[in-house]
Design a protein around this motif. Structure first.
Motif, PDB file in Angstrom:
ATOM      1  N   GLU A  13      17.679  26.217 -11.172  1.00  0.00           N
ATOM      2  CA  GLU A  13      17.461  26.919 -12.432  1.00  0.00           C
ATOM      3  C   GLU A  13      16.167  26.474 -13.109  1.00  0.00           C
ATOM      4  OE1 GLU A  13      19.239  29.497 -13.906  1.00  0.00           O
ATOM      5  OE2 GLU A  13      20.004  29.517 -11.856  1.00  0.00           O
ATOM      6  N   THR A  14      15.778  25.226 -12.896  1.00  0.00           N
ATOM      7  CA  THR A  14      14.508  24.755 -13.449  1.00  0.00           C
ATOM      8  C   THR A  14      13.339  25.500 -12.821  1.00  0.00           C
ATOM      9  OG1 THR A  14      15.421  22.548 -13.860  1.00  0.00           O
ATOM     10  CG2 THR A  14      13.028  22.735 -13.760  1.00  0.00           C
ATOM     11  N   PHE A  15      13.388  25.699 -11.513  1.00  0.00           N
ATOM     12  CA  PHE A  15      12.325  26.451 -10.847  1.00  0.00           C
ATOM     13  C   PHE A  15      12.299  27.910 -11.303  1.00  0.00           C
ATOM     14  CE2 PHE A  15      12.700  23.075  -7.507  1.00  0.00           C
ATOM     15  CZ  PHE A  15      11.397  22.613  -7.613  1.00  0.00           C
ATOM     16  N   ARG A  16      13.464  28.453 -11.615  1.00  0.00           N
ATOM     17  CA  ARG A  16      13.544  29.862 -12.001  1.00  0.00           C
ATOM     18  C   ARG A  16      13.228  30.086 -13.477  1.00  0.00           C
ATOM     19  NH1 ARG A  16      19.255  32.055 -10.218  1.00  0.00           N
ATOM     20  NH2 ARG A  16      18.379  33.875 -11.253  1.00  0.00           N
ATOM     21  N   ALA A  17      13.358  29.045 -14.296  1.00  0.00           N
ATOM     22  CA  ALA A  17      13.198  29.199 -15.741  1.00  0.00           C
ATOM     23  C   ALA A  17      11.739  29.452 -16.109  1.00  0.00           C
ATOM     24  CB  ALA A  17      13.710  27.955 -16.460  1.00  0.00           C
TER      25      ALA A  17
ATOM     26  N   PRO B 260      16.693  24.944 -21.283  1.00  0.00           N
ATOM     27  CA  PRO B 260      17.060  24.631 -22.668  1.00  0.00           C
ATOM     28  C   PRO B 260      17.870  23.337 -22.741  1.00  0.00           C
ATOM     29  CG  PRO B 260      17.508  26.931 -22.158  1.00  0.00           C
ATOM     30  CD  PRO B 260      17.172  26.267 -20.865  1.00  0.00           C
ATOM     31  N   ALA B 261      17.709  22.627 -23.829  1.00  0.00           N
ATOM     32  CA  ALA B 261      18.423  21.359 -23.998  1.00  0.00           C
ATOM     33  C   ALA B 261      19.935  21.566 -24.009  1.00  0.00           C
ATOM     34  CB  ALA B 261      17.972  20.675 -25.283  1.00  0.00           C
ATOM     35  N   VAL B 262      20.381  22.720 -24.505  1.00  0.00           N
ATOM     36  CA  VAL B 262      21.825  22.969 -24.570  1.00  0.00           C
ATOM     37  C   VAL B 262      22.425  23.089 -23.171  1.00  0.00           C
ATOM     38  CG1 VAL B 262      21.862  23.999 -26.858  1.00  0.00           C
ATOM     39  CG2 VAL B 262      21.338  25.429 -24.886  1.00  0.00           C
TER      40      VAL B 262
ATOM     41  N   PHE C  81      22.875  19.586 -21.945  1.00  0.00           N
ATOM     42  CA  PHE C  81      24.020  18.989 -22.640  1.00  0.00           C
ATOM     43  C   PHE C  81      25.332  19.542 -22.092  1.00  0.00           C
ATOM     44  CE2 PHE C  81      27.044  19.041 -26.246  1.00  0.00           C
ATOM     45  CZ  PHE C  81      27.164  17.668 -26.433  1.00  0.00           C
ATOM     46  N   ALA C  82      25.351  20.842 -21.804  1.00  0.00           N
ATOM     47  CA  ALA C  82      26.555  21.455 -21.240  1.00  0.00           C
ATOM     48  C   ALA C  82      26.858  20.886 -19.857  1.00  0.00           C
ATOM     49  CB  ALA C  82      26.386  22.967 -21.160  1.00  0.00           C
ATOM     50  N   ALA C  83      25.825  20.577 -19.090  1.00  0.00           N
ATOM     51  CA  ALA C  83      26.034  19.971 -17.770  1.00  0.00           C
ATOM     52  C   ALA C  83      26.686  18.598 -17.906  1.00  0.00           C
ATOM     53  CB  ALA C  83      24.705  19.860 -17.034  1.00  0.00           C
TER      54      ALA C  83
ATOM     55  N   THR D 114      32.639  25.956 -20.020  1.00  0.00           N
ATOM     56  CA  THR D 114      31.330  25.318 -19.873  1.00  0.00           C
ATOM     57  C   THR D 114      30.560  25.892 -18.690  1.00  0.00           C
ATOM     58  OG1 THR D 114      32.298  23.285 -20.780  1.00  0.00           O
ATOM     59  CG2 THR D 114      30.144  23.102 -19.741  1.00  0.00           C
ATOM     60  N   VAL D 115      31.264  26.167 -17.601  1.00  0.00           N
ATOM     61  CA  VAL D 115      30.610  26.792 -16.442  1.00  0.00           C
ATOM     62  C   VAL D 115      30.074  28.170 -16.813  1.00  0.00           C
ATOM     63  CG1 VAL D 115      31.035  27.800 -14.171  1.00  0.00           C
ATOM     64  CG2 VAL D 115      31.855  25.515 -14.674  1.00  0.00           C
ATOM     65  N   LEU D 116      30.867  28.937 -17.538  1.00  0.00           N
ATOM     66  CA  LEU D 116      30.412  30.262 -17.972  1.00  0.00           C
ATOM     67  C   LEU D 116      29.187  30.147 -18.874  1.00  0.00           C
ATOM     68  CD1 LEU D 116      33.780  32.088 -18.784  1.00  0.00           C
ATOM     69  CD2 LEU D 116      32.422  32.189 -16.693  1.00  0.00           C
ATOM     70  N   PHE D 117      29.175  29.138 -19.724  1.00  0.00           N
ATOM     71  CA  PHE D 117      28.032  28.940 -20.620  1.00  0.00           C
ATOM     72  C   PHE D 117      26.775  28.587 -19.828  1.00  0.00           C
ATOM     73  CE2 PHE D 117      25.314  26.169 -23.165  1.00  0.00           C
ATOM     74  CZ  PHE D 117      25.107  26.952 -24.290  1.00  0.00           C
ATOM     75  N   ILE D 118      26.923  27.686 -18.859  1.00  0.00           N
ATOM     76  CA  ILE D 118      25.758  27.259 -18.072  1.00  0.00           C
ATOM     77  C   ILE D 118      25.211  28.412 -17.243  1.00  0.00           C
ATOM     78  CG2 ILE D 118      25.003  25.743 -16.193  1.00  0.00           C
ATOM     79  CD1 ILE D 118      26.996  23.666 -17.222  1.00  0.00           C
ATOM     80  N   THR D 119      26.105  29.176 -16.637  1.00  0.00           N
ATOM     81  CA  THR D 119      25.680  30.277 -15.766  1.00  0.00           C
ATOM     82  C   THR D 119      25.426  31.575 -16.523  1.00  0.00           C
ATOM     83  OG1 THR D 119      28.005  30.829 -15.317  1.00  0.00           O
ATOM     84  CG2 THR D 119      26.909  29.304 -13.800  1.00  0.00           C
ATOM     85  N   GLN D 120      25.614  31.549 -17.846  1.00  0.00           N
ATOM     86  CA  GLN D 120      25.378  32.727 -18.690  1.00  0.00           C
ATOM     87  C   GLN D 120      26.213  33.924 -18.215  1.00  0.00           C
ATOM     88  OE1 GLN D 120      21.013  32.722 -18.242  1.00  0.00           O
ATOM     89  NE2 GLN D 120      20.870  32.303 -20.425  1.00  0.00           N
ATOM     90  N   THR D 121      27.487  33.650 -18.002  1.00  0.00           N
ATOM     91  CA  THR D 121      28.420  34.671 -17.544  1.00  0.00           C
ATOM     92  C   THR D 121      29.481  34.888 -18.611  1.00  0.00           C
ATOM     93  OG1 THR D 121      28.087  33.899 -15.271  1.00  0.00           O
ATOM     94  CG2 THR D 121      29.962  35.354 -15.667  1.00  0.00           C
ATOM     95  N   SER D 122      29.803  36.140 -18.880  1.00  0.00           N
ATOM     96  CA  SER D 122      30.823  36.432 -19.881  1.00  0.00           C
ATOM     97  C   SER D 122      32.212  36.348 -19.251  1.00  0.00           C
ATOM     98  CB  SER D 122      30.617  37.829 -20.471  1.00  0.00           C
ATOM     99  OG  SER D 122      30.871  38.816 -19.492  1.00  0.00           O
ATOM    100  N   PRO D 123      33.212  35.904 -19.998  1.00  0.00           N
ATOM    101  CA  PRO D 123      34.577  35.866 -19.458  1.00  0.00           C
ATOM    102  C   PRO D 123      35.064  37.237 -19.000  1.00  0.00           C
ATOM    103  CG  PRO D 123      34.433  34.602 -21.492  1.00  0.00           C
ATOM    104  CD  PRO D 123      33.138  35.329 -21.348  1.00  0.00           C
TER     105      PRO D 123
END
Length: 205
Positions: free
Chosen positions: A80-84, A90-92, A95-97, A151-160
């Motif tokens: 994700e760092t390479f893709r960002a 983002p710091a969040v 933190f979520a990781a 937390t996984v959904l938040f990190i991967t930006q996926t909606s429930p």
């Protein structure tokens, strides 16, 4: 009187500069995360020397069995760092990781026994010391699973909703396949002659 000539000073030549491309150090950090992941996997097999063995022992004592899922998380963060944009996460997300590691340490810590004292590491022990004062281990496990899932959904930006809709589609497709298989089996059973019909045909012949 003769006019004095103005003395012109020659400008000093510009010193060569060494400039790095944007996001260089972030990319280096991502490469180091991948390297650390590989070293963690190697350390599981008891090879690589005393340094890797110490890393494995320290990691397990810190976060317990979550250490065996840590390489997956680190590689994901590196990718994700390479893709960002500008190779900056983002710091969040970072933190979520960390929170994801904490939740799983607490979850594995619930399986702690005398023969497996480091199942959750001291992170899991600290978390469970507070959690088990409020709820029992079964409820704590459910809470950790839900928090880890969110937390996984938040990190991967996926909606429930996306996850649940895909699960529902999978269930529906499996149900349709079962219905189709049943109908095919029924048709095949009808197409095959029964034993009485076979005897009747043989008697006629």
């Amino acid at each position: 009187m003769a006019k004095k000539r103005k003395s012109t000073k020659k400008s000093a030549p510009a010193k060569p500069q060494h400039s790095l491309p944007a996001g260089f150090w972030s990319q280096v950090g991502a490469v180091m995360l991948i390297l650390l992941s590989l070293l963690l996997v190697v350390s599981w097999f008891g090879v690589g020397g005393p340094v890797l063995q110490w890393i494995d022992m320290t990691t397990v004592k810190t976060i317990g069995y979550t250490a065996y899922a840590l390489p997956i998380l680190l590689i994901y963060l590196a990718v994700e760092t390479f893709r960002a944009e500008e190779n900056q996460l983002p710091a969040v997300v970072k933190f979520a990781a960390i929170l994801e590691i904490v939740w799983f340490s607490g979850l594995f810590g619930l399986t702690k026994t005398a023969s497996h004292p480091n199942s959750g590491g001291f992170v899991g022990d600290i978390l469970n010391t507070a959690t088990l004062k409020m709820v029992d281990s079964a409820i704590a496990a459910i809470i950790y699973l839900v928090l880890a899932f969110i937390t996984v959904l938040f990190i991967t930006q996926t909606s429930p909703f996306t996850v649940f809709s895909k699960l529902w589609e999978m269930i529906k497709s499996n149900t349709k396949e079962d219905d189709n298989n049943r109908s095919i089996m029924k048709k095949a059973a009808k197409a095959q002659p029964t034993e009485e019909e076979k005897k009747t045909d043989l008697g006629r012949n």
